[in-house]
Design a protein around this motif. Structure first.
Motif, PDB file in Angstrom:
ATOM      1  N   UNK A  78       0.833  -1.200   0.000  1.00 35.41           N
ATOM      2  CA  UNK A  78       0.000   0.000   0.000  1.00 35.41           C
ATOM      3  C   UNK A  78       0.872   1.255   0.000  1.00 35.41           C
ATOM      4  N   UNK A  79       0.662   2.126  -0.999  1.00 38.96           N
ATOM      5  CA  UNK A  79       1.485   3.326  -1.106  1.00 38.96           C
ATOM      6  C   UNK A  79       0.707   4.611  -0.909  1.00 38.96           C
ATOM      7  N   UNK A  80      -0.522   4.500  -0.396  1.00 37.65           N
ATOM      8  CA  UNK A  80      -1.339   5.693  -0.166  1.00 37.65           C
ATOM      9  C   UNK A  80      -1.465   5.838   1.355  1.00 37.65           C
ATOM     10  N   UNK A  81      -1.351   7.082   1.856  1.00 40.80           N
ATOM     11  CA  UNK A  81      -1.264   7.265   3.317  1.00 40.80           C
ATOM     12  C   UNK A  81      -2.412   6.612   4.079  1.00 40.80           C
ATOM     13  N   UNK A  82      -3.637   6.896   3.628  1.00 41.25           N
ATOM     14  CA  UNK A  82      -4.803   6.386   4.351  1.00 41.25           C
ATOM     15  C   UNK A  82      -4.793   4.865   4.409  1.00 41.25           C
ATOM     16  N   UNK A  83      -4.567   4.268   3.236  1.00 37.52           N
ATOM     17  CA  UNK A  83      -4.652   2.809   3.156  1.00 37.52           C
ATOM     18  C   UNK A  83      -3.498   2.154   3.896  1.00 37.52           C
ATOM     19  N   UNK A  84      -2.296   2.709   3.731  1.00 40.35           N
ATOM     20  CA  UNK A  84      -1.135   2.117   4.381  1.00 40.35           C
ATOM     21  C   UNK A  84      -1.200   2.341   5.896  1.00 40.35           C
ATOM     22  N   UNK A  85      -1.713   3.499   6.307  1.00 42.23           N
ATOM     23  CA  UNK A  85      -1.854   3.772   7.743  1.00 42.23           C
ATOM     24  C   UNK A  85      -2.816   2.777   8.376  1.00 42.23           C
ATOM     25  N   UNK A  86      -3.873   2.496   7.669  1.00 45.33           N
ATOM     26  CA  UNK A  86      -4.847   1.508   8.148  1.00 45.33           C
ATOM     27  C   UNK A  86      -4.191   0.126   8.225  1.00 45.33           C
ATOM     28  N   UNK A  87      -3.466  -0.219   7.159  1.00 41.12           N
ATOM     29  CA  UNK A  87      -2.791  -1.522   7.115  1.00 41.12           C
ATOM     30  C   UNK A  87      -1.833  -1.692   8.294  1.00 41.12           C
ATOM     31  N   UNK A  88      -1.012  -0.683   8.568  1.00 41.79           N
ATOM     32  CA  UNK A  88       0.000  -0.849   9.605  1.00 41.79           C
ATOM     33  C   UNK A  88      -0.601  -0.711  11.011  1.00 41.79           C
ATOM     34  N   UNK A  89      -1.795  -0.162  11.120  1.00 38.23           N
ATOM     35  CA  UNK A  89      -2.444  -0.132  12.428  1.00 38.23           C
ATOM     36  C   UNK A  89      -3.248  -1.401  12.705  1.00 38.23           C
ATOM     37  N   UNK A  90      -3.805  -1.984  11.653  1.00 43.73           N
ATOM     38  CA  UNK A  90      -4.736  -3.102  11.874  1.00 43.73           C
ATOM     39  C   UNK A  90      -4.179  -4.446  11.425  1.00 43.73           C
ATOM     40  N   UNK A  91      -3.180  -4.417  10.536  1.00 43.93           N
ATOM     41  CA  UNK A  91      -2.687  -5.666   9.975  1.00 43.93           C
ATOM     42  C   UNK A  91      -3.455  -6.115   8.741  1.00 43.93           C
ATOM     43  N   UNK A  92      -4.433  -5.317   8.332  1.00 49.01           N
ATOM     44  CA  UNK A  92      -5.237  -5.685   7.162  1.00 49.01           C
ATOM     45  C   UNK A  92      -5.384  -4.476   6.238  1.00 49.01           C
TER      46      UNK A  92
END
Lengths: 636, 431
Positions: B118-132
């Motif tokens: 994921x290279x977009x802030x919102x999506x990557x931030x979500x990924x690294x906070x939730x694992x998904x």
């Protein structure tokens, strides 16, 4: 006991003709009647006794909150209560549908659903998009037209020119299409476009099929891929280069070909790769002509009158907003294994909606005139032997939490603070509103979803309301606020109390309530006065005149983010505005300004004026308590 | 409506009026208050004995340049202008603006081979906070919510999950009771906790009894039990106002020298607050350092940010170790992705999820480890790639949470803290 039940039954039987549907056009009245009949027979079948009818004051407050997100002004309440017109409820709904507040309230609602309250992306013109939404609701655009525009819009995202930019696209004005901002919110992840389309407009969740085929549900991964392929020929091109301040101009175009993915654009078009080879196919299984615009084919199918999901999804959502729960819950999860409660009622409304060209006003008129909407918010009594039912089939009106934009608006209505805050924020009340909403959902309630009717309350929210400037500031005896006017205009305590009830709870106090507060405001207490505010920062509102020393004395090459840390007044922000060099600065600036705007004006209110007597403070306490109580903070 | 299960609500045996009087108006009455103070003080004393594990996430918002922090490439085309300095780990270097962390590297496990999509802030931030990755069907719980859910004490006076300076990802389907309690400015402590101007305790009590009367009126009018939910949350808020444990949020009680060691920044103050909160039994604290999105002037940006990061994180690790809390407290330092090896025309670096660094310390982490590596330019993972599910499985294991245990989500799909990842043994002491 038996006598009481009998009386209650008798009362509700008598009350029925009082439901004002006289002035409804005959075909609306017919739709209302068959809906009512359906509910009545379902209630009888389940031995549910519906609550009594809501009284006039309760109905007026309900439609104001639901349709316009505002509270009825006391004068309007008086007029409504004194009117003997049989059709006054219908007329009140009609006049609210025609008001600008109606368009504002639904533009806020749909902006939150479609774009999210906290979404940030440099390429979105959120203001332009919201203005477009406002126009749609102000002109009662049919729902199919609105959705078709969202799905097929082509053109420029903004009609403004960002700072530090060179030149204009020649066709920016005529090709300005604010609806493309919805596409731009999702385009970096193509599957988001197809899943939002199905979820928001059809109430169907496709996402599970994104990763795996589901055993029991209808759609497969391949269906999903083919549905996503409708968007693959559409992508944006940038006019402005990096280093502009503000929204860069971006043009969305649907091409005749799929994008050639090269090493250079791969970063942007990564999510298109999986779909360029797929043939578009509708969820109904039909293939479509590959000659014309793919998105127009998609829009035609989504918004078709015989696409049952389209009308049902909207009706279900509207019903959930107005009556607390959808027929299908979650409201956007229609599937065979999640059946509707009272499916015939949903079908009836959806068929009417499609038949009448997706006329939103008509649908609202029907719902607001229906029996479930006209019932009081009373709990079922425990003695009826129907406790085992998890769902009361709308046999009483629910208690609904307010959406955050509505919450702020009703606080302003009940305290008269809008004008003062507008002045304190240098005529920037809109900024205060959006900053407040954003802070509230991210930091206070931790919930960005706008669709849940029953949002859980949190401790930070309770602290804000108990001690924060929002309630403590707006309920002070400050010149220009409602409380000060109430104290000076009304002649007796009883009248003052009545006025405060009308301003907050939109009703008149009962005798016992009035008696109690008369005694309480007359009690002997000391005047309470604490020195200064708890914080050592003096907030002076956005309209302060003198800049902070660090900012006034900063050299031209000072680090922007360092300077921003010192911004404490409106004039600081004004000075810093001209120092932004690029969008990275702008991003930090916007965040800091929002943080400031969400609090500073309220805090400034808290520091202005003060009650001069203990009795004035007792009135402040009453006003404060009225703002904090469930009867004020909910729609019921 | 989700209910906090430990709160029974008004008992049907007690007249409503009496319950309400205790619920709101009476909560400040002196006898109850002093009893509560005593109970809370005892709590604080025994807390240490049964504290268990806790976690602090230092969130580098915007995506830090790995090459200019934990994975320097001095002297290469993409290395940029920073020098590299030696660390306490033989043969491993950090970029020059992290001297104090270099000196504590024996406590750190640096993963140099994170790789995501994921290279977009919102999506990557979500990924690294939730694992998904984000999904429109399902709100995944963030790591903090999982920790609150698995390790938290539902009856604690302090929240189990605190987020300092920044909007964290919420609790998703686990429910708001596991969501973050937000602190906006660490120097202010909990916002809206003190009484408002011109309100003293007596007046506050009068306000609460007026409110209790209004709640009672509405309850009598409608007969709706759900009104109690409002009273319960207000009651908890008032309890927090009175709790001596709330002092944990006030860093002004720390000696000047301690405050200074964390650096004069909101991030540093957040780290200090995090340490105080761990001592008071809070299970998960997230502290955000914002500004890593350095598309423009990367090097001055990173230099400034390291001025906050280096003292804040190293003082935190030192303090935790000194207080014998480090073995039970996992500290994670990461952002949503790394940044491009290529330096753009504005002396910036752009988003780069393919290869980047994350750092773990404490809580049973094996210290002094460099795990995985990137190629000479920092553009590709060269050895031991680490995926998000693997990272989350490792974090869960360190915290004593079973990474495979699933919770049922509302859409009927079971979800675990790690999306079928495998813990990385090399990062765990004794594994």
């Amino acid at each position: 006991m038996r006598f009481l039940v009998a009386t209650a039954l008798f009362l509700s039987a008598v009350a029925k003709p009082a439901l004002a549907d006289d002035k409804l056009p005959p075909d609306i009245a017919a739709a209302v009647a068959s809906l009512n009949q359906h509910f009545q027979s379902e209630w009888s079948a389940k031995s549910l006794k519906p609550a009594g009818p809501v009284n006039d004051a309760g109905y007026l407050r309900r439609i104001y909150l639901d349709l316009t997100g505002t509270l009825p002004p006391p004068e309007r309440i008086h007029k409504f209560l004194n009117s003997e017109d049989q059709n006054k409820r219908t007329e009140a709904v009609d006049s609210l549908l025609a008001s600008s507040d109606y368009a504002t309230r639904w533009a806020n609602y749909w902006d939150a659903v479609l774009m999210g309250r906290v979404t940030e992306s440099a390429i979105l013109d959120r203001g332009g998009f919201k203005t477009w939404l406002h126009e749609q609701w102000a002109s009662n655009s049919p729902w199919d037209k609105i959705v078709a525009e969202l799905l097929t819009a082509e053109g420029w995202n903004t009609n403004r020119q960002p700072g530090n930019s060179n030149g204009h696209p020649p066709n920016q004005a005529e090709r300005y299409a604010p609806a493309v901002n919805w596409f731009l919110k999702h385009w970096q992840s193509l599957p988001e476009l197809s899943s939002s389309t199905s979820k928001t407009f059809l109430g169907v969740q496709l996402q599970c099929a994104q990763c795996h085929d589901h055993k029991t549900e209808k759609w497969t991964q391949e269906d999903y891929r083919q549905f996503t392929a409708f968007f693959v020929k559409t992508w944006p091109t940038y006019f402005d280069k990096a280093l502009v301040v503000g929204t860069p101009r971006v043009e969305v175009t649907e091409h005749f070909f799929v994008p050639p993915i090269t090493a250079r654009n791969e970063k942007y078009l990564a999510s298109y790769k999986d779909y360029v080879k797929s043939t578009p196919k509708l969820l109904s299984g039909e293939a479509v002509s590959t000659w014309g615009s793919r998105r127009q084919e998609l829009a035609r199918w989504v918004t078709a009158k015989d696409n049952l999901y389209f009308a049902k999804a909207f009706v279900n959502r509207l019903w959930a907003v107005l009556l607390g729960r959808g027929f299908v819950e979650p409201i956007d999860d229609f599937r065979p294994t999640n059946p509707a409660i009272l499916p015939e009622a949903l079908d009836l409304l959806a068929a009417d909606f499609a038949e009448h060209d997706f006329d939103i006003h008509r649908l609202i008129r029907i719902v607001c005139a229906s029996r479930p909407y006209q019932l009081a918010a009373q709990a079922r009594s425990a003695s009826e032997g129907s406790e085992h039912l998890a769902h009361d089939l709308w046999s009483s009106y629910p208690i609904k939490q307010l959406e955050v934009e509505v919450l702020l608006q009703v606080v302003l209505d009940a305290t008269g603070a809008a004008e003062t805050l507008n002045r304190l924020s240098n005529k920037n009340l809109e900024l205060v509103r959006s900053a407040f909403a954003r802070q509230f959902v991210t930091q206070i309630s931790n919930d960005d979803s706008s669709e849940t009717a029953n949002v859980d309350e949190t401790i930070p929210r309770a602290l804000l309301m108990l001690n924060g400037p929002l309630f403590c500031g707006t309920s002070r005896v400050v010149s220009g606020l409602s409380l000060e006017n109430t104290l000076s205009d009304a002649a007796t305590d009883r009248e003052r109390i009545q006025r405060l009830y009308e301003l907050t709870l939109s009703r008149q106090p009962r005798q016992a309530e009035s008696d109690r507060w008369v005694a309480i405001v007359s009690a002997e207490n000391e005047l309470v006065s604490t020195p200064g505010a708890s914080s050592d920062i003096k907030f002076s509102g956005l309209a302060a005149l003198v800049p902070s020393a660090q900012i006034a004395a900063a050299p031209p090459d000072a680090d922007f983010s360092e300077l921003l840390k010192h911004a404490k007044t409106g004039v600081d922000f004004k000075l810093l505005y001209s120092r932004m060099k690029n969008n990275a600065d702008a991003g930090q600036y916007v965040r800091a300004l929002r943080e400031f705007a969400a609090e500073a004006p309220f805090r400034a209110l808290m520091e202005q004026g003060a009650a001069r007597t203990a009795k004035d403070q007792a009135f402040e306490d009453l006003h404060w308590a009225l703002l904090n109580c469930t009867e004020f903070l909910t729609n019921h | 409506m989700k209910h906090m299960s430990h709160c029974p609500g008004p008992s049907p045996l007690v007249p409503r009026r009496a319950v309400l009087a205790t619920g709101l108006g009476g909560v400040l009455c002196s006898s109850i208050a002093s009893w509560q103070l005593r109970a809370a003080a005892q709590d604080a004393n025994t807390a240490k004995a049964r504290r268990g594990k806790a976690c602090i996430l230092l969130w580098m918002n915007g995506g830090p340049s790995h090459i200019d922090t934990f994975d320097p490439k001095p002297g290469t085309k993409t290395g940029g202008e920073f020098k590299a300095i030696d660390t306490r780990i033989k043969g491993a270097q950090f970029a020059e603006h992290l001297p104090r962390l270099a000196d504590q590297a024996d406590k750190l496990a640096v993963i140099r081979s994170m790789t995501t999509k994921e290279g977009n802030h919102d999506r990557a931030g979500y990924l690294m906070h939730t694992g998904y990755a984000p999904s429109t069907t399902l709100q995944h719980p963030s790591l903090g919510a999982w920790v609150s859910h698995e390790l938290g004490n539902a009856a604690a006076e302090l929240p189990n999950f605190v987020s300092v300076r920044g909007a964290s990802v919420g609790a998703g389907f686990l429910g708001v009771q596991h969501g973050p309690f937000s602190i906006q400015k660490p120097s202010e402590g909990v916002r809206n906790l003190p009484l408002a101007k011109d309100v003293d305790r007596a007046r506050f009590e009068r306000r609460l009894s007026a409110l209790a009367a209004l709640q009672d009126d509405f309850r009598q009018q409608t007969g709706r039990q759900e009104i109690a939910a409002h009273d319960i949350v207000y009651q908890k808020a008032v309890r927090l106002m009175q709790s001596p444990l709330a002092k944990a949020f006030e860093i002004k009680h720390e000696p000047q020298a301690v405050q200074q060691s964390y650096g004069d920044s909101d991030f540093g103050r957040g780290c200090l607050m995090a340490r105080r909160l761990v001592e008071s039994g809070v299970k998960f604290i997230e502290v955000t350092l914002d500004g890593w999105d350095t598309h423009v002037d990367n090097f001055s940006g990173v230099r400034n940010l390291c001025r906050d990061l280096d003292p804040g994180m190293s003082a935190l690790l030192g303090d935790l170790a000194e207080r014998e809390l480090l073995d039970d407290t996992l500290v994670i330092c990461m952002g949503e992705f790394g940044r491009t090896p290529a330096i753009n025309t504005a002396s910036g670096r752009d988003h780069y999820p393919a290869a980047w660094s994350a750092v773990l310390a404490g809580g049973g982490t094996r210290g002094g480890v460099m795990h995985g590596s990137t190629d000479g330019e920092g553009g590709k993972v060269a050895a031991n790639p680490v995926t998000v599910p693997d990272l989350f499985a490792t974090i869960a294991t360190l915290l004593g949470i079973d990474p495979t245990r699933e919770e049922m989500s509302p859409v009927g799909r079971p979800i675990a803290i790690s999306d079928s990842g495998r813990r990385i043994k090399e990062l765990i002491n004794g594994a």
